[in-house]
Design a protein around this motif. Structure first.
Motif, PDB file in Angstrom:
ATOM      1  N   GLN A 327       0.824  -1.205   0.000  1.00  0.00           N
ATOM      2  CA  GLN A 327       0.000   0.000   0.000  1.00  0.00           C
ATOM      3  C   GLN A 327       0.863   1.262   0.000  1.00  0.00           C
ATOM      4  O   GLN A 327       0.582   2.228  -0.717  1.00  0.00           O
ATOM      5  CB  GLN A 327      -0.941  -0.007   1.210  1.00  0.00           C
ATOM      6  CG  GLN A 327      -2.005  -1.092   1.170  1.00  0.00           C
ATOM      7  CD  GLN A 327      -2.987  -0.923   0.028  1.00  0.00           C
ATOM      8  OE1 GLN A 327      -3.305   0.188  -0.370  1.00  0.00           O
ATOM      9  NE2 GLN A 327      -3.481  -2.036  -0.497  1.00  0.00           N
ATOM     10  N   ASP A 330       2.490   1.571  -3.466  1.00  0.00           N
ATOM     11  CA  ASP A 330       1.482   1.986  -4.438  1.00  0.00           C
ATOM     12  C   ASP A 330       1.187   3.479  -4.303  1.00  0.00           C
ATOM     13  O   ASP A 330       1.117   4.206  -5.298  1.00  0.00           O
ATOM     14  CB  ASP A 330       0.217   1.155  -4.223  1.00  0.00           C
ATOM     15  CG  ASP A 330      -0.861   1.425  -5.254  1.00  0.00           C
ATOM     16  OD1 ASP A 330      -0.740   0.941  -6.386  1.00  0.00           O
ATOM     17  OD2 ASP A 330      -1.832   2.140  -4.922  1.00  0.00           O
ATOM     18  N   ASP A 331       1.062   3.942  -3.072  1.00  0.00           N
ATOM     19  CA  ASP A 331       0.811   5.369  -2.837  1.00  0.00           C
ATOM     20  C   ASP A 331       1.968   6.229  -3.338  1.00  0.00           C
ATOM     21  O   ASP A 331       1.759   7.378  -3.757  1.00  0.00           O
ATOM     22  CB  ASP A 331       0.584   5.635  -1.343  1.00  0.00           C
ATOM     23  CG  ASP A 331      -0.736   5.086  -0.833  1.00  0.00           C
ATOM     24  OD1 ASP A 331      -1.615   4.765  -1.658  1.00  0.00           O
ATOM     25  OD2 ASP A 331      -0.878   4.949   0.399  1.00  0.00           O
ATOM     26  N   PHE A 353      -2.442  -6.678  -2.658  1.00  0.00           N
ATOM     27  CA  PHE A 353      -2.762  -5.821  -3.799  1.00  0.00           C
ATOM     28  C   PHE A 353      -4.217  -5.356  -3.810  1.00  0.00           C
ATOM     29  O   PHE A 353      -4.586  -4.538  -4.664  1.00  0.00           O
ATOM     30  CB  PHE A 353      -2.451  -6.548  -5.110  1.00  0.00           C
ATOM     31  CG  PHE A 353      -0.982  -6.618  -5.425  1.00  0.00           C
ATOM     32  CD1 PHE A 353      -0.221  -5.462  -5.524  1.00  0.00           C
ATOM     33  CD2 PHE A 353      -0.356  -7.839  -5.611  1.00  0.00           C
ATOM     34  CE1 PHE A 353       1.138  -5.524  -5.816  1.00  0.00           C
ATOM     35  CE2 PHE A 353       0.994  -7.914  -5.906  1.00  0.00           C
ATOM     36  CZ  PHE A 353       1.746  -6.755  -6.003  1.00  0.00           C
ATOM     37  N   THR A 356      -5.224  -1.534  -4.602  1.00  0.00           N
ATOM     38  CA  THR A 356      -4.164  -0.770  -5.256  1.00  0.00           C
ATOM     39  C   THR A 356      -4.617  -0.310  -6.636  1.00  0.00           C
ATOM     40  O   THR A 356      -5.644  -0.744  -7.162  1.00  0.00           O
ATOM     41  CB  THR A 356      -2.878  -1.613  -5.379  1.00  0.00           C
ATOM     42  OG1 THR A 356      -3.162  -2.818  -6.109  1.00  0.00           O
ATOM     43  CG2 THR A 356      -2.326  -1.953  -4.007  1.00  0.00           C
ATOM     44  N   ARG A 360      -0.456   1.008 -11.925  1.00  0.00           N
ATOM     45  CA  ARG A 360       0.935   0.761 -11.526  1.00  0.00           C
ATOM     46  C   ARG A 360       1.530  -0.464 -12.228  1.00  0.00           C
ATOM     47  O   ARG A 360       2.728  -0.671 -12.224  1.00  0.00           O
ATOM     48  CB  ARG A 360       1.026   0.548 -10.013  1.00  0.00           C
ATOM     49  CG  ARG A 360       0.423   1.680  -9.192  1.00  0.00           C
ATOM     50  CD  ARG A 360       1.341   2.866  -9.104  1.00  0.00           C
ATOM     51  NE  ARG A 360       0.780   3.848  -8.200  1.00  0.00           N
ATOM     52  CZ  ARG A 360       0.395   5.073  -8.555  1.00  0.00           C
ATOM     53  NH1 ARG A 360       0.532   5.462  -9.807  1.00  0.00           N
ATOM     54  NH2 ARG A 360      -0.117   5.900  -7.672  1.00  0.00           N
ATOM     55  N   HIS A 362       1.335  -3.728 -11.324  1.00  0.00           N
ATOM     56  CA  HIS A 362       1.923  -4.669 -10.380  1.00  0.00           C
ATOM     57  C   HIS A 362       1.919  -6.078 -10.966  1.00  0.00           C
ATOM     58  O   HIS A 362       1.049  -6.431 -11.771  1.00  0.00           O
ATOM     59  CB  HIS A 362       1.126  -4.668  -9.071  1.00  0.00           C
ATOM     60  CG  HIS A 362       1.023  -3.315  -8.413  1.00  0.00           C
ATOM     61  ND1 HIS A 362       2.123  -2.526  -8.162  1.00  0.00           N
ATOM     62  CD2 HIS A 362      -0.057  -2.615  -7.938  1.00  0.00           C
ATOM     63  CE1 HIS A 362       1.736  -1.405  -7.567  1.00  0.00           C
ATOM     64  NE2 HIS A 362       0.423  -1.440  -7.435  1.00  0.00           N
TER      65      HIS A 362
END
Length: 537
Positions: A327, A330-331, A353, A356, A360, A362
């Motif tokens: 988290q 991701d931020d 995840f 999220t 991004r 991921h």
């Protein structure tokens, strides 16, 4: 000068086109047409000779500096038996009397009973100097008695929380170290020089180009398993133009720390990103590997008699810790790249995840054992499945060191590529070299056949095979997307279409015209980056 590729077939990064031609100008694809449609006065003509032109492969999980070092040191990766390994270690030691330590690696666990080689064997060929040889998966190391002595590892040394020391019947270390236990010896290795690391990157890059890889994601940019942080090596190569490929570096998440390290990672991203290198990803190692019992499982491993043990593997981060890490990253705008082998490791990654931002990109790598309930979650969460296709076969490691300890039910959950694809997961692909060959064509052959190249065992879970178009797409447009160079990105790669970056590979034959079992027989005749050749056979 413009270049016209003609006289063969095309794969455009998503589908097989058949006969066609491609015009490249100023580093970009200028046009794609039929076999006789394109012409450009003064263009250099590349005759495909009936072969296949396709986008350059992007390896979404690889360790090229580590692989390059092994190629320059005592390289065991091309051998397969205990006797061959020992002969090569002895030969290398004799040829390098100046070496303080004998370093290298690349041995395979099935060559030894229980997958655990002994110090006594190494002592017989190198009795006077320490030896440290990581295995192919780099989750364990083979050491001799001198190395154990230097490190002070003996019968009284406890196993570290994140690893295990193999021991004999009296409790004495026997010569194999697993996971975090490798650090007990690795911290005593002589420092590898900056020049050595640079030579390793150049050797690794040249080898990747020779198998058609034009771009990659380095899966660990940080200090790990006796390796120094390769960041400065990449920065130097990017600054002076020696880094020909476009590379994403996955910064190492230090599992002994928490989210307080995010600020430092943001600073490293800012400082390191430049030229053809971008440090925009963070790598989290969530568990170990199944063959040594360290992959994180939802239920315990079995013993050799099929009875449950008290070992369910290692989650290197608690479920709460990996959620907090993902988290926070991701931020902060990072892509997160997670190593997860066992079904618990995969579930912990997917749980992290939740919530999220899919933008991004991921991804979770390896995915050996995936509980069926978790297969559809990849598509729902927008998390890509990063496949190491070469491993999805019934080789000795699978038959002798994995299936007996997983049991019948969990063994059917291994490498569920077909199920992931049918459930709508985005597929990307990587080799994990030097764990296994970086040759994408060998891996793709396994993906479509589920058989070990050259092996005689039955196909392993054939319902999980991919078709050739899907497997090639994962290694081209799929992995390019994971590296921020997808079809909708400004510098798009991994596709044959006007405006895309001209990162290309020419094969000597068209795999679509042959049998699936012959895909890996195709050879790279040339590799191109930005419209210029970087490898010619």
């Amino acid at each position: 000068m413009a270049t016209l590729f003609t006289g063969g077939a095309l794969f455009d990064g998503h589908r097989y086109v058949g006969a066609g031609s491609v015009l490249v100008d100023q580093g970009r694809i200028a046009a794609v047409g039929g076999p006789d449609e394109l012409d450009h006065p003064g263009a250099e003509v590349v005759d495909l000779g009936g072969g296949l032109l396709l986008p350059g492969f992007t390896d979404a999980h690889v360790h090229p500096i580590q692989g390059g070092l092994e190629r320059l040191r005592c390289d065991l990766s091309g051998l397969g038996t205990r006797e061959e390994y020992l002969a090569e270690v002895g030969r290398y030691a004799d040829a390098h009397p100046e070496a303080e330590w004998i370093l290298g690696g690349g041995w395979a666990m099935p060559a030894f009973p229980g997958g655990t080689p002994t110090a006594a064997d190494l002592d017989a060929v190198v009795p006077d100097r320490p030896v440290f040889l990581p295995n192919r998966d780099h989750h364990g190391a083979w050491v001799n008695s001198r190395a154990l002595e230097i490190a002070g590892v003996d019968v009284h040394t406890p196993d570290p929380p994140d690893g295990r020391i193999e021991r004999d019947a009296e409790g004495r270390p026997s010569g194999t170290l697993h996971e975090g236990a490798t650090a007990l010896v690795a911290r005593h290795l002589p420092r590898t020089t900056g020049a050595d690391y640079y030579a390793a990157l150049m050797a690794g890059q040249a080898y990747l180009h020779s198998v058609g890889v034009t771009s990659w994601q380095d899966a660990i940019v940080g200090s790990y398993s006796g390796m120094d942080d390769p960041a400065s090596t990449y920065e130097t190569a990017a600054a002076n133009g020696d880094l020909r490929s476009y590379v994403v570096g996955a910064l190492w998440w230090e599992r002994r720390l928490g989210t307080e390290q995010v600020a430092d990672l943001v600073g490293r991203r800012r400082a390191m990103t430049g030229g053809r290198f971008r440090a925009t990803t963070v790598k989290i190692m969530q568990d170990g590997v199944a063959e040594n019992g360290t992959a994180a499982m939802l239920s315990p491993y079995l013993d050799r008699c099929g009875h449950p043990t008290d070992n369910d593997g290692h989650s290197f981060l608690t479920a709460e810790a990996i959620r907090d890490a993902v988290q926070a990253l991701d931020d902060a705008g990072f892509q997160v790249h997670v190593h997860a082998i066992g079904d618990r490791g995969v579930r912990e990654a997917l749980d992290a995840f939740e919530g999220t931002d899919p933008v991004r990109r991921h991804h979770v790598a390896h995915l050996q054992v995936v509980h069926p309930d978790d297969v559809p979650r990849f598509a729902r969460l927008g998390v890509a499945a990063n496949l190491q296709m070469l491993w999805a076969c019934a080789d000795d490691q699978m038959v002798d060191l994995t299936i007996p300890f997983l049991g019948e039910e969990r063994s059917r959950w291994q490498y569920p590529f077909g199920d992931l694809h049918r459930a709508g997961a985005r597929l990307v692909a990587g080799s994990d070299w030097p764990v296994s060959t970086p040759d994408p064509l060998q891996a793709i052959q396994v993906a479509v056949t589920r058989r070990e190249p050259g092996g005689d065992r039955e196909a392993f879970l054939p319902e999980q095979a991919l078709d050739l178009e899907t497997a090639l797409a994962a290694y081209t447009s799929g992995s390019a997307w994971a590296n921020g160079r997808g079809p909708d990105d400004e510098a798009s790669a991994g596709v044959l279409r006007p405006g895309a970056v001209a990162d290309l590979v020419v094969l000597d034959r068209d795999p679509f015209a042959g049998a699936p079992a012959d895909v890996g027989s195709a050879q790279v005749t040339s590799t191109w980056i930005d419209g210029s050749p970087v490898y010619t056979a």
